[in-house]
Design an enzyme around this catalytic site. Structure first.
Site, PDB file in Angstrom:
ATOM      1  N   THR A  13      -6.110   3.061  -5.023  1.00 31.04           N
ATOM      2  CA  THR A  13      -5.564   3.953  -6.258  1.00 31.04           C
ATOM      3  C   THR A  13      -4.716   2.889  -7.255  1.00 31.04           C
ATOM      4  O   THR A  13      -4.923   3.012  -8.512  1.00 31.04           O
ATOM      5  CB  THR A  13      -4.548   4.902  -5.697  1.00 31.04           C
ATOM      6  OG1 THR A  13      -5.309   5.781  -4.770  1.00 31.04           O
ATOM      7  CG2 THR A  13      -4.185   5.826  -6.736  1.00 31.04           C
TER       8      THR A  13
ATOM      9  N   ASP B  23       0.820  -1.230  -0.015  1.00 28.44           N
ATOM     10  CA  ASP B  23       0.052   0.099  -0.158  1.00 28.44           C
ATOM     11  C   ASP B  23       0.940   1.123   0.036  1.00 28.44           C
ATOM     12  O   ASP B  23       2.179   1.095   0.167  1.00 28.44           O
ATOM     13  CB  ASP B  23      -1.099  -0.137   1.400  1.00 28.44           C
ATOM     14  CG  ASP B  23      -1.964   1.046   0.991  1.00 28.44           C
ATOM     15  OD1 ASP B  23      -2.517   1.323   0.223  1.00 28.44           O
ATOM     16  OD2 ASP B  23      -1.955   1.871   2.119  1.00 28.44           O
ATOM     17  N   SER B  24       0.229   2.408  -0.056  1.00 26.54           N
ATOM     18  CA  SER B  24       1.066   3.657  -0.089  1.00 26.54           C
ATOM     19  C   SER B  24       1.544   3.856   1.429  1.00 26.54           C
ATOM     20  O   SER B  24       2.629   4.667   1.249  1.00 26.54           O
ATOM     21  CB  SER B  24       0.278   4.624  -0.683  1.00 26.54           C
ATOM     22  OG  SER B  24      -0.878   4.785   0.021  1.00 26.54           O
TER      23      SER B  24
ATOM     24  N   GLU C 136      -3.732   8.078   8.745  1.00 30.54           N
ATOM     25  CA  GLU C 136      -2.336   8.022   8.911  1.00 30.54           C
ATOM     26  C   GLU C 136      -1.888   8.788  10.176  1.00 30.54           C
ATOM     27  O   GLU C 136      -0.818   8.248  10.847  1.00 30.54           O
ATOM     28  CB  GLU C 136      -1.612   8.630   7.652  1.00 30.54           C
ATOM     29  CG  GLU C 136      -1.624   7.777   6.404  1.00 30.54           C
ATOM     30  CD  GLU C 136      -0.548   6.785   6.498  1.00 30.54           C
ATOM     31  OE1 GLU C 136       0.559   6.755   6.983  1.00 30.54           O
ATOM     32  OE2 GLU C 136      -0.802   5.756   5.798  1.00 30.54           O
TER      33      GLU C 136
ATOM     34  N   CYS D 269      -4.347  -1.478  -2.171  1.00 28.16           N
ATOM     35  CA  CYS D 269      -4.212  -0.092  -2.497  1.00 28.16           C
ATOM     36  C   CYS D 269      -5.402   0.421  -3.493  1.00 28.16           C
ATOM     37  O   CYS D 269      -5.145  -0.109  -4.500  1.00 28.16           O
ATOM     38  CB  CYS D 269      -2.922   0.607  -2.717  1.00 28.16           C
ATOM     39  SG  CYS D 269      -2.922   2.413  -3.409  1.00 28.16           S
TER      40      CYS D 269
ATOM     41  N   CYS E 237     -10.496   2.656  -0.496  1.00 30.95           N
ATOM     42  CA  CYS E 237      -9.278   2.842   0.134  1.00 30.95           C
ATOM     43  C   CYS E 237      -9.180   2.114   1.309  1.00 30.95           C
ATOM     44  O   CYS E 237     -10.009   2.161   2.231  1.00 30.95           O
ATOM     45  CB  CYS E 237      -8.937   4.198   0.080  1.00 30.95           C
ATOM     46  SG  CYS E 237      -7.462   4.405   0.889  1.00 30.95           S
ATOM     47  N   THR E 238      -8.016   1.170   1.504  1.00 27.80           N
ATOM     48  CA  THR E 238      -7.993   0.436   2.816  1.00 27.80           C
ATOM     49  C   THR E 238      -7.749   1.417   4.193  1.00 27.80           C
ATOM     50  O   THR E 238      -7.684   0.663   5.245  1.00 27.80           O
ATOM     51  CB  THR E 238      -6.419  -0.634   2.580  1.00 27.80           C
ATOM     52  OG1 THR E 238      -5.601   0.064   2.297  1.00 27.80           O
ATOM     53  CG2 THR E 238      -7.336  -1.560   1.276  1.00 27.80           C
ATOM     54  N   HIS E 239      -7.253   2.652   3.864  1.00 27.92           N
ATOM     55  CA  HIS E 239      -7.375   3.499   5.107  1.00 27.92           C
ATOM     56  C   HIS E 239      -8.915   3.719   5.581  1.00 27.92           C
ATOM     57  O   HIS E 239      -8.946   3.746   6.813  1.00 27.92           O
ATOM     58  CB  HIS E 239      -6.915   4.844   4.969  1.00 27.92           C
ATOM     59  CG  HIS E 239      -5.355   4.933   4.339  1.00 27.92           C
ATOM     60  ND1 HIS E 239      -4.698   4.436   3.358  1.00 27.92           N
ATOM     61  CD2 HIS E 239      -4.275   5.149   5.325  1.00 27.92           C
ATOM     62  CE1 HIS E 239      -3.510   4.665   3.385  1.00 27.92           C
ATOM     63  NE2 HIS E 239      -2.997   5.013   4.634  1.00 27.92           N
TER      64      HIS E 239
ATOM     65  N   TYR F 260      -0.758   8.217  -2.934  1.00 32.64           N
ATOM     66  CA  TYR F 260      -0.710   7.779  -4.124  1.00 32.64           C
ATOM     67  C   TYR F 260      -1.933   8.404  -4.926  1.00 32.64           C
ATOM     68  O   TYR F 260      -2.071   8.527  -6.070  1.00 32.64           O
ATOM     69  CB  TYR F 260      -0.974   6.302  -4.538  1.00 32.64           C
ATOM     70  CG  TYR F 260       0.537   5.449  -4.365  1.00 32.64           C
ATOM     71  CD1 TYR F 260       1.599   6.135  -3.806  1.00 32.64           C
ATOM     72  CD2 TYR F 260       0.468   4.202  -4.697  1.00 32.64           C
ATOM     73  CE1 TYR F 260       2.663   5.237  -3.787  1.00 32.64           C
ATOM     74  CE2 TYR F 260       1.746   3.509  -4.511  1.00 32.64           C
ATOM     75  CZ  TYR F 260       2.732   3.961  -3.958  1.00 32.64           C
ATOM     76  OH  TYR F 260       3.990   3.153  -3.963  1.00 32.64           O
ATOM     77  N   GLY F 261      -2.905   8.658  -4.181  1.00 35.37           N
ATOM     78  CA  GLY F 261      -4.157   9.119  -4.875  1.00 35.37           C
ATOM     79  C   GLY F 261      -4.319  10.277  -5.626  1.00 35.37           C
ATOM     80  O   GLY F 261      -5.210  10.717  -6.078  1.00 35.37           O
TER      81      GLY F 261
END
Length: 264
Positions: A71, A6-7, A149, A69, A183-185, A38-39
């Site tokens: 994106t 992932d980013s 994050e 990810c 998004c996995t966040h 990345y997005g």
């Protein structure tokens, strides 16, 4: 062994799902913390980063890759599959199928939340429509990644709630049956998102991707076991990653190594 990337930290939500679904499988996680997000990048840059990420994981001997990810999954999955001869699973197909199934039992409405690049690609919307649900709307939520994050994920975090209000309030009346967390966040912001869309089922793209990966590896006889050991790599900020990873994994992460991703 399974490779996951992932980013940044968001893919760790998929790691949690992987540990639950395939507890005996060893894995390597790479978070591209030096180049997040990345997005907001161009498609060419996203593809370049994704190729480097996969080359790194392949150099470690992985048998399959989970692109955790949204994106990359929506902008570079075909590029990766053409470049590498191993199973590569993204986060789009499983989530789209699940959301369409939910919508078919309701009003037939799906809302996709994603990064700007994910939304621009239209990949989630196309996949949902391919599964028979025509009423799909998408909204870019660029601030959700930095909120996750940095730990601003609680209903008590006023800034996070107000940012979510800006994105989601216009869709309250739309009342989607399913909301794809593209998004996995985003699962970390689930309580906040759910507070604005209380009648909707939140579909974790990471969880559905892990289910698809498990099916793929079982069918291909690529489940080898090994004790469920994990190793973590980042492109920058080892200490910061280890500290923040506790919020995602609810456990300490001791084995974190920095790698020069630009050399791949």
């Amino acid at each position: 062994m399974i490779g996951i990337f992932d980013s940044g930290l968001g893919g760790l939500t998929a790691v949690n799902e992987l540990k639950a679904a395939l507890p005996d499988e060893n894995f390597i996680y790479f978070g591209d913390t030096a180049r997040i997000p990345y997005g907001t990048r161009s498609v060419d840059t996203i593809r370049s980063y994704a190729l480097q990420d996969c080359r790194f994981l392949v150099s470690k001997g992985v048998d399959a890759i989970l692109v955790a990810c949204g994106t990359v999954s929506t902008n570079a999955l075909d590029t990766l599959r053409a470049a590498f001869d191993l199973p590569i699973v993204g986060v789009v197909e499983g989530a789209a199928k699940k959301a369409a199934e939910i919508a078919s039992r309701g009003r037939g409405r799906v809302l996709v939340l994603g990064t700007p690049a994910t939304v621009r690609s239209g990949a989630f919307g196309k996949a949902v429509r391919d599964h028979g649900c025509e009423d799909v709307r998408s909204v870019a939520c660029p601030m959700f990644v930095p909120l996750a994050e940095n730990g601003y994920t609680s209903l008590s975090d006023i800034a996070a709630v107000e940012i979510a209000r800006e994105y989601l309030e216009p869709y309250r009346a739309y009342a989607p049956d399913a909301v794809i967390l593209g998004c996995t966040h985003y699962p970390l912001l689930g309580d906040i998102i759910g507070s604005f869309l209380p009648g909707s089922v939140l579909v974790s793209s990471g969880a559905e991707a892990v289910a698809e990966l498990k099916e793929t590896l079982t069918r291909s006889r690529l489940l080898f076991g090994g004790g469920g050991k994990g190793r973590y790599f980042v492109s920058d900020g080892v200490d910061c990653f280890a500290e923040n990873a506790r919020r995602f994994l609810c456990t300490d992460v001791d084995d974190v190594t920095v790698t020069d991703i630009n050399s791949y």
